[in-house]
Design a protein around this motif. Structure first.
Motif, mmCIF file in Angstrom:
data_model
loop_
_atom_site.group_PDB
_atom_site.id
_atom_site.type_symbol
_atom_site.label_atom_id
_atom_site.label_comp_id
_atom_site.label_asym_id
_atom_site.label_seq_id
_atom_site.Cartn_x
_atom_site.Cartn_y
_atom_site.Cartn_z
ATOM 1 N N LYS A 232 0.708 -1.185 -0.100
ATOM 2 C CA LYS A 232 0.101 0.074 0.006
ATOM 3 C C LYS A 232 0.924 1.419 -0.118
ATOM 4 O O LYS A 232 0.649 1.894 0.944
ATOM 5 C CB LYS A 232 -0.907 0.019 1.314
ATOM 6 C CG LYS A 232 -1.834 -1.151 1.166
ATOM 7 C CD LYS A 232 -2.770 -0.889 0.158
ATOM 8 C CE LYS A 232 -4.027 -2.171 -0.026
ATOM 9 N NZ LYS A 232 -4.913 -1.959 -1.133
ATOM 10 N N ASP B 117 -12.486 1.920 6.221
ATOM 11 C CA ASP B 117 -12.475 0.504 5.648
ATOM 12 C C ASP B 117 -12.930 -0.292 6.332
ATOM 13 O O ASP B 117 -13.232 -0.416 7.746
ATOM 14 C CB ASP B 117 -11.144 0.184 4.989
ATOM 15 C CG ASP B 117 -11.110 -0.299 3.532
ATOM 16 O OD1 ASP B 117 -12.297 -1.144 3.401
ATOM 17 O OD2 ASP B 117 -10.320 -0.181 2.629
ATOM 18 N N VAL C 210 -8.172 -4.746 7.644
ATOM 19 C CA VAL C 210 -7.284 -4.516 6.310
ATOM 20 C C VAL C 210 -6.205 -3.772 6.540
ATOM 21 O O VAL C 210 -5.183 -3.221 5.787
ATOM 22 C CB VAL C 210 -7.972 -3.743 5.422
ATOM 23 C CG1 VAL C 210 -9.019 -4.777 4.826
ATOM 24 C CG2 VAL C 210 -8.820 -2.471 6.049
ATOM 25 N N GLY D 21 -8.322 -0.661 1.591
ATOM 26 C CA GLY D 21 -8.644 -1.622 0.434
ATOM 27 C C GLY D 21 -7.733 -3.161 0.779
ATOM 28 O O GLY D 21 -6.958 -3.121 1.811
ATOM 29 N N TYR D 22 -8.431 -4.135 -0.046
ATOM 30 C CA TYR D 22 -7.699 -5.298 0.204
ATOM 31 C C TYR D 22 -6.286 -5.444 -0.287
ATOM 32 O O TYR D 22 -6.336 -4.996 -1.540
ATOM 33 C CB TYR D 22 -8.501 -6.451 -0.408
ATOM 34 C CG TYR D 22 -9.984 -6.611 0.495
ATOM 35 C CD1 TYR D 22 -10.037 -7.139 1.790
ATOM 36 C CD2 TYR D 22 -11.130 -6.277 -0.083
ATOM 37 C CE1 TYR D 22 -11.053 -7.346 2.379
ATOM 38 C CE2 TYR D 22 -12.350 -6.690 0.566
ATOM 39 C CZ TYR D 22 -12.272 -7.019 2.078
ATOM 40 O OH TYR D 22 -13.287 -7.268 2.712
ATOM 41 N N SER E 60 -3.145 -6.830 -2.601
ATOM 42 C CA SER E 60 -3.161 -7.885 -3.876
ATOM 43 C C SER E 60 -2.664 -9.184 -3.252
ATOM 44 O O SER E 60 -2.009 -9.501 -2.184
ATOM 45 C CB SER E 60 -2.090 -7.326 -4.681
ATOM 46 O OG SER E 60 -0.673 -7.519 -4.001
ATOM 47 N N GLU F 175 -0.642 -10.044 -0.148
ATOM 48 C CA GLU F 175 -0.859 -10.889 1.079
ATOM 49 C C GLU F 175 -0.131 -12.093 1.509
ATOM 50 O O GLU F 175 0.114 -12.464 2.882
ATOM 51 C CB GLU F 175 -2.374 -11.471 0.839
ATOM 52 C CG GLU F 175 -3.215 -11.750 1.954
ATOM 53 C CD GLU F 175 -4.691 -11.925 1.775
ATOM 54 O OE1 GLU F 175 -5.440 -11.976 2.630
ATOM 55 O OE2 GLU F 175 -5.136 -11.473 0.636
#
Length: 364
Positions: free
Chosen positions: A43, A64, A68, A194-195, A197, A201
């Protein structure tokens, strides 16, 4: 430079003098960025925005879904700077005095003694800010805008630098109190994590699987380093055409048919300050329309209220801001008159006029 403090070793250079150059000072910001990115995987844009808000003397709202890394980002930023940090867990039974402080009667002195609250820190982390009552939320209004707290008629100045990093969960609405417009307007920018990628992860599983990287995170900058960075940001030159562009963007939100509440004059000021901080992070002592464009959604969207019809049509504030960016003309170098250049930033030299060193401007 290494310095031992409270049983740990910090590795920041706290020997900047008042004549330090913009390049030297932005190197400090780069160290903070790398430190935070060691904890927040994948991020970089979110980390950069949080650092931009810090250098622009603003406050950050992280919004969010759960899990996360909202609180992790706030804690990583706080631990990367050797300064006072307080964390407030907002709950429905939290009182305003828990944040600002309270005067307690001292039996021995026969006088009232002020006990500072959690707001008296340089970085304040407000976790799940929308779980507190509106009365408690309002305790932050004076401190976020005026950087002071008034208790029993006595005003107390807050330390510098001062930043509130608040998180909130937009999904769980039961038992929460939405932030009022006046509270949201105090936040310079809102960011959504946001989640990650799949690759990020996977890297997170390797890094966070055995031990939290926050445990090993050491400060890479001192509080007075950040103060000098803030001073450098204030010296960034903004041409008349760029200022006019920021005003035009904000004015367009007040006349848009899909909005029943546009951005305030405070939003214009925050947008300009954030653009100057963004320019300084890129090693420039002058701001461009690109800086304003890149930050417009983060700075303006959370202040806007869509109309009922726009909500039925699933129109978000972010979409409206992107549409405004497409419609408002971007200034060009030919439109910019030749005002006298501002005084030079120490160690950098005179600030060039907008467009002098740029082949063109980027349009969205």
């Amino acid at each position: 430079m290494e310095r031992a403090e409270e049983g740990r070793v910090t590795t920041y250079d706290d020997r900047y003098d008042d004549r330090a150059s913009l390049t030297d000072l932005t190197a400090t910001a780069e160290r903070v960025r790398r430190s935070v990115e060691a904890v927040i995987e994948g991020k970089p844009e979110v980390v950069r925005l949080s650092l931009t808000v810090l250098l622009a003397e603003g406050h950050l709202l992280i919004e969010d879904v759960p899990g996360v890394g909202k609180t992790m980002l706030a804690k990583a930023l706080a631990r990367s700077i050797d300064c006072s940090v307080r964390r407030i867990q907002f709950t429905p039974d939290l009182l305003p005095s828990d944040i600002t402080g309270v005067s307690i009667y001292d039996q021995q002195r026969r006088d009232f003694e002020f006990k500072p609250g959690a707001i008296f820190a340089q970085i304040v982390i407000g976790d799940e800010i929308n779980r507190a009552s509106p009365k408690t939320q309002s305790a932050l209004l004076e401190s976020m805008e005026e950087r002071q707290v008034t208790i029993d008629g006595q005003t107390y100045e807050l330390p510098s630098p001062f930043m509130v990093v608040a998180t909130q969960n937009p999904v769980e609405m039961e038992g929460t109190y939405p932030l009022p417009e006046a509270q949201r307007d105090r936040f310079m920018a809102r960011v959504s994590m946001g989640y990650p990628s799949p690759e990020a992860e996977l890297a997170m599983l390797d890094v966070h699987g055995a031990v939290s990287p926050l445990d090993d995170l050491q400060p890479v900058a001192h509080a007075h380093d950040i103060v000098k960075l803030v001073d450098a940001v204030r010296s960034v030159h903004v041409a008349e055409a760029v200022r006019r562009y920021a005003v035009d963007l904000v004015s367009a939100t007040r006349n848009h048919p899909d909005l029943r509440l546009g951005a305030s004059p405070r939003a214009t000021l925050h947008l300009l300050r954030a653009a100057k901080a963004s320019a300084a992070l890129q090693g420039r002592d002058y701001a461009l329309p690109d800086d304003v464009q890149a930050l417009a959604v983060a700075v303006l969207a959370h202040r806007l209220l869509p109309t009922a019809q726009a909500q039925l049509n699933r129109r978000t504030s972010e979409q409206v801001v992107l549409e405004i960016l497409q419609r408002v003309p971007v200034p060009t170098a030919a439109q910019q008159p030749a005002p006298p250049a501002p005084g030079p930033v120490p160690g950098v030299g005179p600030a060039p006029l907008y467009g002098r060193q740029q082949p063109g401007v980027r349009r969205l």
